[in-house]
Design an enzyme around this catalytic site. Structure first.
Site, PDB file in Angstrom:
ATOM      1  N   SER A  43       0.426  -1.038  -0.332  1.00  0.00           N
ATOM      2  CA  SER A  43       0.016   0.405  -0.111  1.00  0.00           C
ATOM      3  C   SER A  43       1.009   1.444   0.310  1.00  0.00           C
ATOM      4  O   SER A  43       0.561   2.280   0.515  1.00  0.00           O
ATOM      5  CB  SER A  43      -0.737   0.054   1.676  1.00  0.00           C
ATOM      6  OG  SER A  43      -0.084  -0.078   2.843  1.00  0.00           O
ATOM      7  N   ASN A 130      -1.472  -2.500  13.326  1.00  0.00           N
ATOM      8  CA  ASN A 130      -2.865  -2.384  14.162  1.00  0.00           C
ATOM      9  C   ASN A 130      -3.357  -1.221  14.568  1.00  0.00           C
ATOM     10  O   ASN A 130      -4.432  -0.641  14.328  1.00  0.00           O
ATOM     11  CB  ASN A 130      -3.664  -3.216  14.255  1.00  0.00           C
ATOM     12  CG  ASN A 130      -2.993  -4.632  13.486  1.00  0.00           C
ATOM     13  OD1 ASN A 130      -2.656  -4.883  12.605  1.00  0.00           O
ATOM     14  ND2 ASN A 130      -3.349  -5.731  13.866  1.00  0.00           N
ATOM     15  N   HIS A 176     -40.459  22.439  -9.158  1.00  0.00           N
ATOM     16  CA  HIS A 176     -40.468  21.519 -10.666  1.00  0.00           C
ATOM     17  C   HIS A 176     -39.699  22.249 -12.065  1.00  0.00           C
ATOM     18  O   HIS A 176     -40.162  21.477 -12.197  1.00  0.00           O
ATOM     19  CB  HIS A 176     -42.110  21.069 -10.241  1.00  0.00           C
ATOM     20  CG  HIS A 176     -42.897  21.492  -9.410  1.00  0.00           C
ATOM     21  ND1 HIS A 176     -42.716  19.865  -9.244  1.00  0.00           N
ATOM     22  CD2 HIS A 176     -43.115  21.717  -8.358  1.00  0.00           C
ATOM     23  CE1 HIS A 176     -43.770  20.222  -8.090  1.00  0.00           C
ATOM     24  NE2 HIS A 176     -44.155  20.575  -7.493  1.00  0.00           N
ATOM     25  N   SER A 297     -14.409  25.237 -26.983  1.00  0.00           N
ATOM     26  CA  SER A 297     -14.312  24.318 -27.795  1.00  0.00           C
ATOM     27  C   SER A 297     -12.893  24.059 -28.545  1.00  0.00           C
ATOM     28  O   SER A 297     -12.985  24.704 -29.168  1.00  0.00           O
ATOM     29  CB  SER A 297     -15.932  23.765 -28.113  1.00  0.00           C
ATOM     30  OG  SER A 297     -16.015  22.764 -29.587  1.00  0.00           O
ATOM     31  N   LYS A 303     -18.062  28.240 -28.827  1.00  0.00           N
ATOM     32  CA  LYS A 303     -18.401  27.918 -26.822  1.00  0.00           C
ATOM     33  C   LYS A 303     -17.860  28.952 -25.159  1.00  0.00           C
ATOM     34  O   LYS A 303     -16.373  29.052 -25.903  1.00  0.00           O
ATOM     35  CB  LYS A 303     -18.318  26.172 -26.601  1.00  0.00           C
ATOM     36  CG  LYS A 303     -19.250  25.763 -27.931  1.00  0.00           C
ATOM     37  CD  LYS A 303     -20.630  25.926 -27.106  1.00  0.00           C
ATOM     38  CE  LYS A 303     -20.752  24.509 -26.110  1.00  0.00           C
ATOM     39  NZ  LYS A 303     -20.604  23.079 -26.393  1.00  0.00           N
ATOM     40  N   ASN A 305     -17.443  26.633 -21.973  1.00  0.00           N
ATOM     41  CA  ASN A 305     -18.459  25.616 -21.349  1.00  0.00           C
ATOM     42  C   ASN A 305     -18.573  25.445 -20.054  1.00  0.00           C
ATOM     43  O   ASN A 305     -17.152  25.817 -19.555  1.00  0.00           O
ATOM     44  CB  ASN A 305     -17.237  23.873 -21.971  1.00  0.00           C
ATOM     45  CG  ASN A 305     -17.746  24.206 -23.148  1.00  0.00           C
ATOM     46  OD1 ASN A 305     -19.090  24.139 -23.259  1.00  0.00           O
ATOM     47  ND2 ASN A 305     -17.476  23.335 -23.744  1.00  0.00           N
ATOM     48  N   GLU A 310     -19.782  21.386 -14.310  1.00  0.00           N
ATOM     49  CA  GLU A 310     -19.708  19.777 -14.295  1.00  0.00           C
ATOM     50  C   GLU A 310     -18.665  18.615 -13.666  1.00  0.00           C
ATOM     51  O   GLU A 310     -19.619  17.701 -12.931  1.00  0.00           O
ATOM     52  CB  GLU A 310     -19.115  19.781 -15.898  1.00  0.00           C
ATOM     53  CG  GLU A 310     -20.472  20.703 -17.149  1.00  0.00           C
ATOM     54  CD  GLU A 310     -20.306  20.438 -18.555  1.00  0.00           C
ATOM     55  OE1 GLU A 310     -19.773  19.775 -19.102  1.00  0.00           O
ATOM     56  OE2 GLU A 310     -20.108  21.490 -18.451  1.00  0.00           O
ATOM     57  N   TYR A 337      -9.428  -6.695  12.930  1.00  0.00           N
ATOM     58  CA  TYR A 337      -8.358  -5.792  11.964  1.00  0.00           C
ATOM     59  C   TYR A 337      -8.350  -7.034  10.806  1.00  0.00           C
ATOM     60  O   TYR A 337      -8.129  -8.083  11.123  1.00  0.00           O
ATOM     61  CB  TYR A 337      -6.722  -5.238  12.223  1.00  0.00           C
ATOM     62  CG  TYR A 337      -5.968  -4.898  10.549  1.00  0.00           C
ATOM     63  CD1 TYR A 337      -6.134  -3.617  10.765  1.00  0.00           C
ATOM     64  CD2 TYR A 337      -5.617  -6.312   9.810  1.00  0.00           C
ATOM     65  CE1 TYR A 337      -5.580  -3.241   9.427  1.00  0.00           C
ATOM     66  CE2 TYR A 337      -4.893  -5.552   9.063  1.00  0.00           C
ATOM     67  CZ  TYR A 337      -5.123  -4.126   9.008  1.00  0.00           C
ATOM     68  OH  TYR A 337      -4.201  -3.486   7.419  1.00  0.00           O
ATOM     69  N   GLN A 342      -7.262  -1.773   4.880  1.00  0.00           N
ATOM     70  CA  GLN A 342      -6.506  -0.493   4.400  1.00  0.00           C
ATOM     71  C   GLN A 342      -6.738  -0.158   2.823  1.00  0.00           C
ATOM     72  O   GLN A 342      -6.137   0.721   2.680  1.00  0.00           O
ATOM     73  CB  GLN A 342      -5.108  -2.231   3.517  1.00  0.00           C
ATOM     74  CG  GLN A 342      -3.767  -1.696   2.865  1.00  0.00           C
ATOM     75  CD  GLN A 342      -2.784  -2.474   2.687  1.00  0.00           C
ATOM     76  OE1 GLN A 342      -1.891  -2.508   3.630  1.00  0.00           O
ATOM     77  NE2 GLN A 342      -2.355  -2.799   1.533  1.00  0.00           N
ATOM     78  N   LYS A 345      -7.778   3.722   3.126  1.00  0.00           N
ATOM     79  CA  LYS A 345      -7.115   5.241   2.174  1.00  0.00           C
ATOM     80  C   LYS A 345      -7.364   6.114   0.783  1.00  0.00           C
ATOM     81  O   LYS A 345      -7.452   6.664   1.319  1.00  0.00           O
ATOM     82  CB  LYS A 345      -5.455   4.826   3.174  1.00  0.00           C
ATOM     83  CG  LYS A 345      -5.509   4.545   4.608  1.00  0.00           C
ATOM     84  CD  LYS A 345      -4.196   4.607   5.433  1.00  0.00           C
ATOM     85  CE  LYS A 345      -3.952   3.152   4.825  1.00  0.00           C
ATOM     86  NZ  LYS A 345      -4.738   2.109   5.955  1.00  0.00           N
TER      87      LYS A 345
HETATM   88  N1  ARG Z   1      -1.321  -1.115   5.643  1.00  0.00           N
HETATM   89  C1  ARG Z   1      -1.717  -2.089   6.157  1.00  0.00           C
HETATM   90  C2  ARG Z   1      -3.036  -1.273   6.492  1.00  0.00           C
HETATM   91  O1  ARG Z   1      -3.006  -0.277   5.887  1.00  0.00           O
HETATM   92  C3  ARG Z   1      -1.033  -1.422   7.985  1.00  0.00           C
HETATM   93  C4  ARG Z   1      -1.187  -2.805   9.042  1.00  0.00           C
HETATM   94  C5  ARG Z   1      -0.870  -3.579   8.897  1.00  0.00           C
HETATM   95  N2  ARG Z   1      -1.699  -4.889   9.965  1.00  0.00           N
HETATM   96  C6  ARG Z   1      -1.640  -6.073   9.535  1.00  0.00           C
HETATM   97  N3  ARG Z   1      -2.055  -6.778  10.585  1.00  0.00           N
HETATM   98  N4  ARG Z   1      -0.899  -7.059   8.692  1.00  0.00           N
HETATM   99  O2  ARG Z   1      -4.062  -1.792   7.126  1.00  0.00           O
END
Ligand code: ARG
Length: 483
Positions: A43, A130, A176, A297, A303, A305, A310, A337, A342, A345
């Protein structure tokens, strides 16, 4: 030919010599992860944005372990110096982020150990990734909510300023999307200002709900180490520590609440964006975006826009979907957990990024757009928009029951329509008197759009004086909040 999934690369079956190429948690493994395993698992490309929070969390954790006698003063000092150096590296863009190290937590920890040796390896005593990620992420969301609130406050100010400048500019009010009654542009914009006020209150509430520090929950059950959770919570600026270790590492309602709150706020921004799209069309012709907020455009030279408006509509869909996706991610997870979490995020960062753009773009458009007073006024007269004022006159001056007045007014509107007269105030008195003999010239004169809005002086009504009073009230309240 359809694309087939590529066969797993040969490297996926690779077994390295013992001790080489292993993950930080690899003590019990003989082989390294498959390449695709690494790709789905890592990640770092997303959570590197948590680096400041991760370093802050580690600093607080190390200081607390030192104060509790778990780490020596030298180790704590080395950790702090090492973390400062890492912050400088990341700031300078020289930090060697590595996908093998999965996430921001392991990247920073590994680099720390590289720089300071064994003290770096002691940092993870009495914590787990965690509680670490739960803490980092809460810190990030807390800050982002504050920034979103401030941005929305700025937009509120823009709306109020533009509303004040157009407090008596008449435009059609719709229900309306049919002409209903005349209103003023100032009143219309103040409606959105009110929405931002409530959205800001929701954002602030979300901050107070998340303001507890999960650090010290460790993996899920707490820790035998003599930690001081009050101290880490305080050091990180939280109101206090969370009260249950399993809840601490397994809950993401703080992010769900943040995203749902953003979703509501963005729905409001999107409605105004949609109105800007309509108002700036040649058919409405109520408003013109400044050059800075218009796009051309590639084929039609005439145009202008409203792309930003939008895209705000589109981003409202995206933010609401992120809120939904996060809730669906969590809804069937047993405590505590699970790696599903993960993915919280990417959804959250994307939503806050999109929100920041939406607020800034809307503020830019509204503060620089110009309005066509004559065109809006003319549109406000369409569709016999002051008919309710006539019904009110009949009730007030002749003592007619409202239902009957409604009926009589309907007949007069029909008469005007038949005569091809667009505005009730232009109806010849004699003609109108054929329907209601007690009608007066004054009664008809009061059916102009100006008279109609001026009469709506009820609290929260569209009369220009009322709009100006609300603008003043808003400013006084803002001054009180700021002071
Ligand atoms: N990169 C993990 C997350 O964002 C961190 C926690 C990982 N914990 C684990 N038990 N593998 O959730």
């Amino acid at each position: 030919m359809t694309d087939k999934p590529a066969p797993p690369p040969a490297s996926e079956q690779h077994t390295p010599p013992a001790g080489q190429g292993q993950a930080m948690w690899g003590g019990r493994f003989a082989a390294t992860p498959a390449q695709t395993m690494q790709l789905i698992n890592a990640s770092i490309d997303v959570d590197r944005r948590l680096w400041r929070e991760d370093i802050a969390g580690s600093r607080a954790h190390a200081a607390m372990l030192g104060a509790q006698g778990v780490l020596s003063a030298q180790d704590v000092a080395a950790i702090h110096t090492g973390l400062d150096a890492i912050a400088a590296e990341i700031e300078a863009g020289t930090f060697p982020f590595s996908i093998e190290l999965e996430d921001i937590h392991l990247n920073i920890e590994a680099r720390l150990t590289e720089r300071i040796g064994d003290a770096g390896k002691r940092l993870h005593t009495a914590r787990s990734r965690n509680d670490q990620v739960a803490t980092d992420f809460r810190l990030w969301v807390k800050q982002a909510l504050g920034e979103a609130e401030a941005a929305l406050a700025g937009l509120g100010t823009v709306l109020v300023d533009v509303a004040e400048a157009h407090a008596d500019w008449i435009m059609p009010g719709f229900t309306h999307l049919q002409t209903a009654q005349p209103v003023t542009l100032g009143h219309h914009l103040m409606a959105y200002a009110q929405m931002t006020r409530r959205d800001r209150a929701r954002l602030r509430a979300a901050i107070t709900h998340l303001d507890e520090c999960p650090l010290g929950a460790a993996a899920l059950a707490g820790t035998p180490w003599p930690i001081d959770r009050e101290a880490t919570a305080r050091a990180l600026g939280f109101a206090g520590p969370t009260r249950n270790s399993m809840d601490s590492v397994g809950s993401r309602d703080f992010a769900m609440e943040a995203l749902n709150t953003l979703a509501i706020a963005t729905v409001h921004l999107s409605r105004l964006a949609e109105e800007i799209v309509m108002w700036t069309s040649p058919q409405f012709g109520f408003a013109r975006l400044s050059d800075a907020w218009s796009t051309g455009s590639s084929i039609m030279p005439q145009k202008r826009n409203p792309d930003a408006a939008e895209l705000i509509r589109a981003k409202a869909a995206r933010i609401a979907s992120s809120a939904q996706a996060l809730m669906m991610t969590v809804k069937a997870l047993p405590l505590t957990y699970a790696k599903d979490l993960q993915d919280d995020k990417a959804l959250t960062f994307d939503a806050f990024d999109a929100f920041g753009l939406c607020v800034a773009a809307l503020g830019g458009m509204v503060s620089t757009m110009s309005f066509d007073r004559a065109r809006m006024r003319a549109a406000a007269t369409l569709g016999y928009s002051t008919a309710t004022d006539l019904a009110d006159w009949l009730v007030r001056e002749l003592g007619m029951p409202f239902r009957e007045a409604h009926h009589v007014t309907g007949a007069i509107v029909k008469l005007a329509e038949g005569l091809g007269i667009a505005e009730l105030c232009d109806l010849p008195l004699a003609q109108a008197q054929q329907i209601e003999p007690r009608l007066t010239a004054d009664a008809l004169a009061a059916l102009s759009v100006e008279a109609s809005v001026a009469a709506r002086t009820s609290l929260g009504g569209t009369a220009p004086d009322q709009v100006r009073a609300e603008v003043q009230r808003w400013r006084t309240q803002q001054a009180q909040v700021a002071g």
